[in-house]
Design a protein around this motif. Structure first.
Motif, PDB file in Angstrom:
ATOM      1  N   HIS A 263       0.831  -1.205   0.000  1.00  0.00           N
ATOM      2  CA  HIS A 263       0.000   0.000   0.000  1.00  0.00           C
ATOM      3  C   HIS A 263       0.866   1.255   0.000  1.00  0.00           C
TER       4      HIS A 263
ATOM      5  N   PRO B 172      -4.575   5.574  -4.607  1.00  0.00           N
ATOM      6  CA  PRO B 172      -3.522   6.472  -4.120  1.00  0.00           C
ATOM      7  C   PRO B 172      -3.969   7.906  -3.854  1.00  0.00           C
ATOM      8  N   ASP B 173      -4.901   8.418  -4.666  1.00  0.00           N
ATOM      9  CA  ASP B 173      -5.262   9.832  -4.588  1.00  0.00           C
ATOM     10  C   ASP B 173      -6.543  10.036  -3.789  1.00  0.00           C
TER      11      ASP B 173
ATOM     12  N   ARG C 216     -10.592   8.799  -4.420  1.00  0.00           N
ATOM     13  CA  ARG C 216     -11.425   8.046  -3.470  1.00  0.00           C
ATOM     14  C   ARG C 216     -12.817   8.675  -3.393  1.00  0.00           C
TER      15      ARG C 216
ATOM     16  N   ILE D 189       2.823   1.574  -3.498  1.00  0.00           N
ATOM     17  CA  ILE D 189       1.995   1.894  -4.669  1.00  0.00           C
ATOM     18  C   ILE D 189       1.474   3.324  -4.580  1.00  0.00           C
ATOM     19  N   LYS D 190       1.173   3.772  -3.356  1.00  0.00           N
ATOM     20  CA  LYS D 190       0.771   5.167  -3.191  1.00  0.00           C
ATOM     21  C   LYS D 190       1.915   6.098  -3.572  1.00  0.00           C
ATOM     22  N   ARG D 191       3.137   5.770  -3.121  1.00  0.00           N
ATOM     23  CA  ARG D 191       4.296   6.601  -3.451  1.00  0.00           C
ATOM     24  C   ARG D 191       4.581   6.556  -4.943  1.00  0.00           C
ATOM     25  N   GLN D 192       4.398   5.402  -5.548  1.00  0.00           N
ATOM     26  CA  GLN D 192       4.606   5.266  -6.990  1.00  0.00           C
ATOM     27  C   GLN D 192       3.688   6.204  -7.765  1.00  0.00           C
ATOM     28  N   ALA D 193       2.410   6.259  -7.372  1.00  0.00           N
ATOM     29  CA  ALA D 193       1.444   7.130  -8.048  1.00  0.00           C
ATOM     30  C   ALA D 193       1.821   8.603  -7.864  1.00  0.00           C
ATOM     31  N   GLN D 194       2.262   8.965  -6.653  1.00  0.00           N
ATOM     32  CA  GLN D 194       2.657  10.353  -6.393  1.00  0.00           C
ATOM     33  C   GLN D 194       3.845  10.764  -7.253  1.00  0.00           C
TER      34      GLN D 194
END
Length: 297
Positions: free
Chosen positions: A43, A191-192, A196, A46-51
Motif C-alpha cells: 500500500h 492512491p489519490d 477516493r 503503490i501510493k508513493r509510486q502514483a505520487q
C-alpha cells in the motif's frame, strides 16, 4: 570406544530458502502477521509510486532526474516483493476460510437481516451486485439464488473476474444499474484522496434509488488518521447522498465495515454547497504519529 558424533554444519539463520521469501506466499499456510505486513508495505509503495509518476509529468528536467531515480527505487522494491500478483495472492490468502473468511460474510449477514433474500424471491429476481476489487470469483456463490454478482478488478486473476477500472466505467451506461456495490478494501488502495471521493460519488450515480453501498476499510484509516474519523466519514457520505444503515468496528480490531443506502432524491438534493466544501480540504483532527488517510470530494 564410543563412536564420535558427527555434527551437522548449521545454516546461518539469515539464509533464506525459496519458501521464506515474502514475495512467494505459497498458500494459506503463510503466517497472517507476515502477510499483513507485506500488504501494508505494498500500500505504501503503490501510493508513493502514483505520487512520483504524477510529479514527474510536471517536473523540470533537473528535478525529473531525481524523481525518476526515486521512482526506480520504489518500483524495484515492488518487484522484489513479487509485484501486484503477489499482493493479490496474499490478499486472496487473507480471504481463506481458515483466516476467518472475507468481508463478504459481513455484507451477506446484513443483507439477510434486511430480509433481502425473501424480497428477491418475492420479486422473482436477484440482487444485482457489483463487486469492485474482487480477488476471487466466487465470494457470493453460496447466495447465487438471490445475488447476481459481477466481480471486477484492475488486474483480473480469474476468467470470471472482469478486468475493469471502476473509475473508467461510463456513468451514463451504468447509471442506476446496480442494486448494490461492494468496495471492500478498495478505497485505501486508491492512491489519490480525490479519486477516493470520486469513486464514492460514482457509486452513488450507479446505484438505483435506495441501492446499497458496502464499504470495508482497515480500522487505522478511521481511528489513527490525522484527517479522518468515523464521524467525518459519515458526514462525507451524507454530503454525497448516502444514509448509514449499519456499521461495525471495535477498538483493538483490524477492520471497519459500513452499509449505506442511497438516499431518496429529495434527501440527496438537500445537501448544500457548503456541506461539500467541508470535505474538499483536509482538516486536522488528531496530532502526533498518525497516518494520512483521507477522502476528499
Amino acid at each position: 570406544m564410543p563412536k564420535a558424533r558427527k555434527h551437522k554444519r548449521k545454516q546461518p539463520v539469515t539464509v533464506a530458502g525459496p519458501s521464506d521469501r515474502p514475495s512467494q506466499p505459497s498458500g494459506s499456510s503463510s503466517r497472517p502477521q507476515s502477510t499483513r505486513t507485506v500488504i501494508r508495505r505494498f500500500h505504501v509503495l503503490i501510493k508513493r509510486q502514483a505520487q512520483l509518476r504524477l510529479r514527474i509529468v510536471h517536473a523540470r528536467t533537473e528535478d525529473a532526474i531525481s524523481i525518476r531515480a526515486e521512482l526506480d527505487v520504489v518500483e524495484r522494491e515492488i518487484e522484489e516483493l513479487g509485484g501486484l500478483e503477489a499482493y493479490q495472492r496474499m490478499s486472496a490468502i487473507g480471504q481463506d476460510k481458515d483466516r476467518g473468511g472475507g468481508s463478504e460474510k459481513v455484507l451477506i449477514e446484513w443483507l439477510r437481516e434486511m430480509q433481502i433474500p425473501r424480497a428477491m424471491k418475492g420479486k422473482g429476481t436477484r440482487l444485482r451486485l457489483l463487486e469492485i476489487g474482487a480477488l476471487k470469483p466466487d465470494n457470493y456463490a453460496s447466495c447465487s439464488t438471490w445475488i447476481d454478482a459481477t466481480p471486477i478488478d484492475l488486474h483480473s486473476r480469474h476468467p470470471s473476474i472482469v478486468e475493469q477500472d471502476f473509475l473508467l466505467m461510463d456513468p451514463a451506461e451504468h447509471g442506476e444499474a446496480w442494486d448494490a456495490i461492494s468496495l471492500s478494501l478498495v478505497l485505501n488502495f486508491v492512491p489519490d484522496a480525490k479519486d477516493r471521493g470520486r469513486m464514492l460519488r460514482l457509486a452513488h450515480t450507479m446505484l438505483r434509488s435506495e441501492g446499497l453501498l458496502f464499504v470495508a476499510l482497515p480500522l487505522p484509516c478511521i481511528l489513527n488518521s490525522r484527517y479522518f474519523t468515523p464521524e467525518h466519514f459519515q458526514g462525507l457520505m451524507a454530503a454525497i447522498g448516502f444514509e448509514q444503515v449499519y456499521t461495525r468496528w471495535r477498538e483493538g480490531g483490524k477492520m471497519a465495515y459500513w452499509l449505506f443506502r442511497k438516499a431518496s432524491e429529495h434527501a440527496s438534493a438537500s445537501g448544500t454547497y457548503k456541506d461539500h466544501l467541508l470535505y474538499q480540504k483536509k482538516t486536522v483532527f488528531r496530532q502526533g504519529n498518525r497516518n494520512n488517510f483521507v477522502v476528499l470530494l
